[in-house]
Write an enzyme that holds these catalytic residues in place. Structure first.
Site, PDB file in Angstrom:
ATOM      1  N   LEU A 269      -9.141  -8.496 -54.229  1.00 31.35           N
ATOM      2  CA  LEU A 269      -7.931  -7.861 -53.721  1.00 31.35           C
ATOM      3  C   LEU A 269      -7.839  -6.423 -54.207  1.00 31.35           C
ATOM      4  O   LEU A 269      -7.387  -5.535 -53.484  1.00 31.35           O
ATOM      5  CB  LEU A 269      -6.689  -8.647 -54.162  1.00 31.35           C
ATOM      6  N   TYR A 270      -8.249  -6.182 -55.455  1.00 31.77           N
ATOM      7  CA  TYR A 270      -8.273  -4.811 -55.962  1.00 31.77           C
ATOM      8  C   TYR A 270      -9.093  -3.911 -55.042  1.00 31.77           C
ATOM      9  O   TYR A 270      -8.655  -2.825 -54.644  1.00 31.77           O
ATOM     10  CB  TYR A 270      -8.858  -4.790 -57.376  1.00 31.77           C
ATOM     11  N   ALA A 271     -10.292  -4.369 -54.677  1.00 28.59           N
ATOM     12  CA  ALA A 271     -11.144  -3.591 -53.774  1.00 28.59           C
ATOM     13  C   ALA A 271     -10.468  -3.383 -52.431  1.00 28.59           C
ATOM     14  O   ALA A 271     -10.534  -2.295 -51.840  1.00 28.59           O
ATOM     15  CB  ALA A 271     -12.483  -4.296 -53.595  1.00 28.59           C
TER      16      ALA A 271
END
Length: 484
Positions: A269-271
């Site tokens: 999700l960070y990416a």
């Protein structure tokens, strides 16, 4: 460099209390609207008393339910792990004294005829790892620098306060505020005509997104949009350099990673939020003429680093005698057993950030309207020399003089990728970016800082031990060898 917003229990209670107070009023109101059916003939005095009670009750309900009354309760009950979207309760801005501090910090100090006009830079995430180093480097060369950070506790806020104290001694004021605070941003752009923004504030870390996904959306998407909105409305519009991430390459198997490779298969999700940021930035460049440069950082390490990074918590756990977990890839191919990272030393990353600021073309909007094409750029900032994580542990054992207890496990499906490797040819050509610090040299500097900051007694012992070994070595060989 986490946080979540919680509702305010006090607000719900106030709403319930207000409803309870209002309900009987309406009962009596209807009761007196039907005198004919109930043959009631209240006196004038009774009517006055009734409407006085109604008015006072409604006023009390209004005060209890108003945002101004519930806001303090909300702030007091916020989760201690605040996101970049949550303004700290202690933050305050405005007034002549505050504006004077802001202007003084952002004032360019570079001497005339220094070869290049000085920059006035707003650095978001200035109390973070990269932000602190970048702000200090800009100040050292005479640029005006103003910091902004909300000091959340995704990791120890004391470390962030320590970085801010370093900047304060260098003459950089770090405002305790939030990138999602539109009023604060508007005020800053009104007080200072920034030439550039170095936007480094973000919710970092791949694995924590499994625990608190909304903090990434609030900080990395909503926070970025808030900043871009403020910048596009500013006059003059600043050029913006901001931190994307090597994580956007996700499941890409073509190495080294190039800016031309596909980035539509994020592994975390960070990416995904960083990739969303790149697409959002394109919109603001296209519609409003904002000059935007995205920098994809590759595994940054060094002194004053982030405690959630492997090199940092490996150092902590090795010294504490705790086992460390080292992941093995479960995939196939050339890198099936080796988890490797393109470790990039902080000083090299800072040089890349400054190179991007110095070469950023101007924004072309005015009053929120685009007047012509503006630069839109993306660069990898890495070291181009991937190192297996097992080798990182070997180096730490040698420098700490402690054997690590290793637990080797298969890499879980938590958003991490097995291998990163940056192609930096574009940054070399256009930014003059040339990383010069290998992992052994950079780790030695990190370990020295870590021991001095967290364990000064051990730092002194190791320094004395190293000094005695150096004398013995010179006695035997007549010279000392350099560590590279």
């Amino acid at each position: 460099m986490a946080p979540q917003l919680t509702g305010a229990p006090g607000s719900a209670a106030a709403a319930a209390g207000g409803a309870a107070a209002v309900k009987p009023q309406f009962h009596h109101y209807h009761h007196h609207r039907l005198p004919a059916r109930h043959n009631h003939h209240p006196s004038l005095l009774s009517k006055l008393a009734f409407w006085s009670v109604c008015s006072l009750s409604l006023l009390l309900a209004f005060l209890l339910l108003s945002p101004s009354a519930s806001a303090p309760a909300s702030r007091a009950s916020d989760s201690p792990r605040r996101s970049l979207h949550a303004s700290p309760a202690t933050a305050a801005y405005g007034g002549a004294a505050w504006e004077k501090k802001v202007r003084a910090s952002a004032r360019v100090r570079r001497a005339p005829g220094a070869g290049r006009a000085g920059l006035s830079v707003l650095v978001t995430g200035a109390a973070g790892f990269v932000g602190c180093h970048a702000a200090a480097a800009l100040r050292r060369r005479g640029d005006g620098v103003l910091g902004l950070d909300n000091f959340n506790d995704y990791y120890d806020p004391a470390l962030k306060r320590g970085r801010a104290a370093l900047l304060a001694r260098a003459g950089v004021y770090v405002i305790d505020g939030d990138i999602a605070d539109a009023d604060l941003l508007a005020k800053l752009f009104d007080v200072v005509p920034f030439t550039h923004v170095l936007h480094l504030a973000a919710q970092a870390g791949v694995r924590h997104a499994l625990v608190d996904p909304m903090s990434y959306v609030r900080a990395n998407v909503a926070g970025l949009v808030a900043l871009l909105e403020a910048a596009r409305a500013a006059d003059p519009q600043p050029a913006i350099v901001w931190a994307s991430s090597s994580s956007v390459y996700g499941l890409n198997s073509h190495v080294p990673f190039s800016e031309h490779d596909r980035t539509d298969r994020p592994a975390s999700l960070y990416a995904a939020t960083k990739k969303a940021g790149e697409e959002i930035a394109h919109v603001y460049n296209h519609i409003y003429g904002l000059s935007l440069t995205a920098l994809r950082f590759f595994t940054v390490y060094g002194p004053w680093g982030r405690p959630d990074m492997a090199y940092f918590f490996f150092t902590r756990d090795i010294l504490a005698g705790r086992p460390i977990t080292v992941y093995e890839s479960s995939g196939g191919g050339a890198h099936q057993t080796t988890i490797s990272r393109d470790f990039t030393y902080i000083d090299d990353i800072v040089k890349g950030c400054i190179g991007a600021l110095d070469t950023a073309g101007k924004s072309t909007g005015s009053g929120g309207k685009k007047r012509g094409p503006a630069p839109f750029r993306t660069y990898n900032l890495g070291n181009t020399s991937p190192v297996p994580v097992t080798q990182l542990v070997d180096l730490l054992e040698k420098m700490l003089k402690v054997k690590a207890e290793r637990r080797i496990v298969k890499m879980p499906r938590n958003g991490d990728v097995p291998y990163t490797h940056a192609n930096i040819s574009l940054a070399q050509r256009e930014l003059g970016y040339r990383p010069s610090t290998d992992l052994q040299t950079g780790l030695k500097k990190f370990v020295r800082w870590y021991l001095e900051y967290y364990n000064p007694e051990l730092a002194v012992k190791q320094k004395q031990h190293g000094s005695s070994n150096g004398k013995a070595s010179r006695g035997r060989n007549g010279s000392t060898s350099s560590a590279r």
